[in-house]
Design a protein around this motif. Structure first.
Motif, PDB file in Angstrom:
ATOM      1  N   CYS A   1       0.851  -1.192   0.000  1.00 37.54           N
ATOM      2  CA  CYS A   1       0.000   0.000   0.000  1.00 37.54           C
ATOM      3  C   CYS A   1       0.886   1.241   0.000  1.00 37.54           C
ATOM      4  O   CYS A   1       2.014   1.196   0.491  1.00 37.54           O
ATOM      5  CB  CYS A   1      -0.969  -0.010   1.179  1.00 37.54           C
ATOM      6  N   PRO A   2       0.408   2.342  -0.552  1.00 36.34           N
ATOM      7  CA  PRO A   2       1.268   3.528  -0.652  1.00 36.34           C
ATOM      8  C   PRO A   2       1.462   4.239   0.685  1.00 36.34           C
ATOM      9  O   PRO A   2       2.259   5.173   0.772  1.00 36.34           O
ATOM     10  CB  PRO A   2       0.510   4.417  -1.639  1.00 36.34           C
ATOM     11  N   THR A   3       0.749   3.802   1.695  1.00 36.16           N
ATOM     12  CA  THR A   3       0.687   4.388   3.042  1.00 36.16           C
ATOM     13  C   THR A   3      -0.070   5.724   3.011  1.00 36.16           C
ATOM     14  O   THR A   3      -0.085   6.417   1.994  1.00 36.16           O
ATOM     15  CB  THR A   3       2.068   4.602   3.724  1.00 36.16           C
ATOM     16  N   CYS A   4      -0.691   6.012   4.129  1.00 36.16           N
ATOM     17  CA  CYS A   4      -1.394   7.290   4.297  1.00 36.16           C
ATOM     18  C   CYS A   4      -1.532   7.557   5.788  1.00 36.16           C
ATOM     19  O   CYS A   4      -0.906   6.861   6.595  1.00 36.16           O
ATOM     20  CB  CYS A   4      -2.757   7.264   3.605  1.00 36.16           C
TER      21      CYS A   4
ATOM     22  N   ARG B   1      -3.608   6.731   7.824  1.00 41.56           N
ATOM     23  CA  ARG B   1      -4.178   5.643   8.638  1.00 41.56           C
ATOM     24  C   ARG B   1      -3.139   4.579   8.980  1.00 41.56           C
ATOM     25  O   ARG B   1      -3.430   3.646   9.711  1.00 41.56           O
ATOM     26  CB  ARG B   1      -5.315   4.960   7.871  1.00 41.56           C
ATOM     27  N   CYS B   2      -1.947   4.730   8.406  1.00 42.01           N
ATOM     28  CA  CYS B   2      -0.937   3.679   8.496  1.00 42.01           C
ATOM     29  C   CYS B   2      -0.527   3.409   9.946  1.00 42.01           C
ATOM     30  O   CYS B   2      -0.274   4.339  10.701  1.00 42.01           O
ATOM     31  CB  CYS B   2       0.276   4.125   7.689  1.00 42.01           C
TER      32      CYS B   2
ATOM     33  N   MET C   1      -0.090  -4.277   3.770  1.00 42.17           N
ATOM     34  CA  MET C   1      -0.991  -3.135   3.857  1.00 42.17           C
ATOM     35  C   MET C   1      -0.855  -2.455   5.227  1.00 42.17           C
ATOM     36  O   MET C   1      -0.612  -3.121   6.233  1.00 42.17           O
ATOM     37  CB  MET C   1      -2.446  -3.566   3.648  1.00 42.17           C
TER      38      MET C   1
ATOM     39  N   CYS D   1      -3.057  -0.747   7.200  1.00 40.86           N
ATOM     40  CA  CYS D   1      -4.117  -0.619   8.196  1.00 40.86           C
ATOM     41  C   CYS D   1      -5.212  -1.637   7.939  1.00 40.86           C
ATOM     42  O   CYS D   1      -5.226  -2.295   6.912  1.00 40.86           O
ATOM     43  CB  CYS D   1      -4.699   0.802   8.189  1.00 40.86           C
TER      44      CYS D   1
ATOM     45  N   ASN E   1      -8.810  -0.024   5.124  1.00 42.76           N
ATOM     46  CA  ASN E   1      -8.969  -0.356   3.718  1.00 42.76           C
ATOM     47  C   ASN E   1      -8.056  -1.501   3.290  1.00 42.76           C
ATOM     48  O   ASN E   1      -8.233  -2.075   2.223  1.00 42.76           O
ATOM     49  CB  ASN E   1      -8.648   0.859   2.843  1.00 42.76           C
ATOM     50  N   GLY E   2      -7.062  -1.792   4.122  1.00 46.47           N
ATOM     51  CA  GLY E   2      -6.071  -2.802   3.756  1.00 46.47           C
ATOM     52  C   GLY E   2      -6.674  -4.122   3.331  1.00 46.47           C
ATOM     53  O   GLY E   2      -6.356  -4.630   2.247  1.00 46.47           O
TER      54      GLY E   2
ATOM     55  N   GLU F   1      -8.306  -3.906  -0.081  1.00 48.14           N
ATOM     56  CA  GLU F   1      -7.341  -3.674  -1.157  1.00 48.14           C
ATOM     57  C   GLU F   1      -6.472  -4.905  -1.396  1.00 48.14           C
ATOM     58  O   GLU F   1      -5.944  -5.096  -2.482  1.00 48.14           O
ATOM     59  CB  GLU F   1      -6.478  -2.449  -0.825  1.00 48.14           C
TER      60      GLU F   1
HETATM   61 FE1  SF4 Z   1      -3.813   3.984   3.900  1.00 46.52          FE
HETATM   62 FE2  SF4 Z   1      -4.651   1.659   4.911  1.00 46.52          FE
HETATM   63 FE3  SF4 Z   1      -4.769   2.084   2.238  1.00 46.52          FE
HETATM   64 FE4  SF4 Z   1      -2.405   1.745   3.406  1.00 46.52          FE
HETATM   65  S1  SF4 Z   1      -4.069   0.244   3.289  1.00 46.52           S
HETATM   66  S2  SF4 Z   1      -2.957   3.362   1.940  1.00 46.52           S
HETATM   67  S3  SF4 Z   1      -2.714   2.721   5.389  1.00 46.52           S
HETATM   68  S4  SF4 Z   1      -5.919   3.185   3.835  1.00 46.52           S
END
Ligand code: SF4
Length: 385
Positions: free
Chosen positions: A266-269, A271-272, A299, A301, A304-305, A308
């Motif tokens: 995941c690109p991180t955000c 919520r990480c 991922m 978090c 959404n992890g 995704e």
């Molecule tokens: Fe952000 Fe969670 Fe998606 Fe990673 S998986 S980009 S932390 S929402």
């Protein structure tokens, strides 16, 4: 699956090029051809990473002699790269090259070309007509960039006529520029006008960090349109890297399967919950040597992890101080942050002997819903956002 442009088939030793055959990835050796041992060493490295065809520069008679020795021991079909000299072309064919590349910008004498064609016919080898924008400009240096595509196409057309007149059609076509847009334009034009298989690439693309984007855009755009039967990512660097990048381009378009693990991160955000980048780098190292085509997701978090990562075979979704392991979309374990890496790798190892994944995403939805209603808090372990 992308639909490929219909082409004739070119036979290049054991490799066939054309829409009914896999897209071949190729590169060039980057040591002196006369250094036979170094050349073979490089070819063996290329063979290990899945290089389909290797091209070798043959500028001198001594190189032609070395070429024969290299071909005798090469595990990969060898192409000779010819500029300026019909004598080199004929020597290379007689040395056993399964294809030669001729540059219409510098092998121009019609009698020479006919002699090369006769020799290629006798030895049943392929010829690539490789037009380079730079060679064309050498001849007509006043040609404005906007007119160079038409000029390259014209040069290609008149060269092809010589071959067709001589009854030779084991051809591969290429037109390269250092300019991404012109490379796309000229290859589209060639694809629209001729049925021969095409070799794609930018020329003089640059250092790896620069060449990666321009080559991916040029080659990827054309491949996505169905154009291209063999590719070469040109970089100023290790040819092994060229093959790896070429394969990644094909894999990203679904034109070749992943032979080993595929790592999704995941690109991180905001919520990480953990240092995802550091974790992913460690996972990548641990995946080296695994040959199973397993898709692994890391991922940041549980919001959404899981969703995704639903298409991954095995995933880790980080929480505060802990993480959740998912297999085939199902949550299978909750582990301490410090044990995430080992647990994930153990699951990947275990999966080698297990049957393919099921497609249930029930638990993912449940987990995502729960997490959405109560977002996890950031922890002090977050470092890479
Ligand atoms: Fe952000 Fe969670 Fe998606 Fe990673 S998986 S980009 S932390 S929402």
């Amino acid at each position: 699956m992308l639909k490929r442009r219909k082409t004739k088939t070119a036979t290049v030793g054991r490799v066939k090029l054309g829409h009914q055959h896999p897209i071949a990835v190729q590169t060039m050796t980057k040591v002196f051809t006369t250094n036979v041992a170094a050349c073979l060493r490089q070819i063996r490295q290329l063979d290990k990473v899945g290089c389909d065809l290797v091209r070798i520069a043959v500028p001198t008679k001594a190189d032609s002699e070395a070429l024969a020795k290299i071909i005798a021991k090469s595990p990969i079909p060898v192409i000779a790269d010819i500029h300026f000299s019909a004598a080199r072309a004929i020597e290379a064919i007689e040395a056993g090259a399964v294809k030669i590349r001729l540059n219409p910008g510098n092998v121009k004498d019609k009698n020479d070309i006919r002699r090369i064609i006769d020799c290629a016919k006798q030895h049943n080898i392929a010829i690539r007509i490789g037009v380079n924008e730079a060679s064309i400009r050498d001849l007509k240096s006043d040609v404005a960039p906007a007119k160079r595509t038409a000029l390259m196409l014209k040069e290609m057309r008149s060269y092809i006529r010589l071959f067709e007149k001589a009854g030779f059609d084991n051809l591969v076509l290429s037109a390269k520029s250092a300019n991404t847009v012109r490379t796309i334009e000229v290859n589209r034009a060639i694809a629209a006008n001729f049925e021969y298989p095409m070799h794609l690439g930018l020329t003089h693309a640059g250092l790896p960090e620069d060449a990666l984007v321009s080559s991916s855009v040029a080659i990827g755009t054309l491949l996505a349109e169905g154009i291209g039967d063999t590719i070469r990512v040109s970089i100023a660097g290790d040819p092994v890297k060229e093959i790896q990048l070429g394969k990644q381009i094909l894999q990203s378009l679904g034109l070749t399967p992943h032979k080993g693990p595929e790592l999704i991160v995941c690109p991180t955000c905001g919520r990480c919950q953990v240092n995802v980048v550091a974790l992913a780098k460690k996972v990548r190292i641990r995946l080296e040597g695994i040959t199973k085509p397993v898709r692994v997701a890391v991922m940041g978090c549980v919001v959404n992890g899981p969703g995704e990562a639903a298409d991954a075979d095995i995933a880790v979704c980080a929480g505060a101080g802990k993480g959740y392991i998912y297999k085939n979309g199902q949550k299978t374990a909750t582990v301490e942050e410090t044990k995430l890496l080992d647990t994930l790798v153990a699951e990947i190892e275990k999966s080698k002997t297990e049957s393919p994944k099921t497609d249930s995403k029930k638990d993912i939805k449940t987990e995502t819903k729960k997490a959405d209603s109560k977002p996890a808090q950031q922890t002090t372990s977050k470092k890479d956002n």
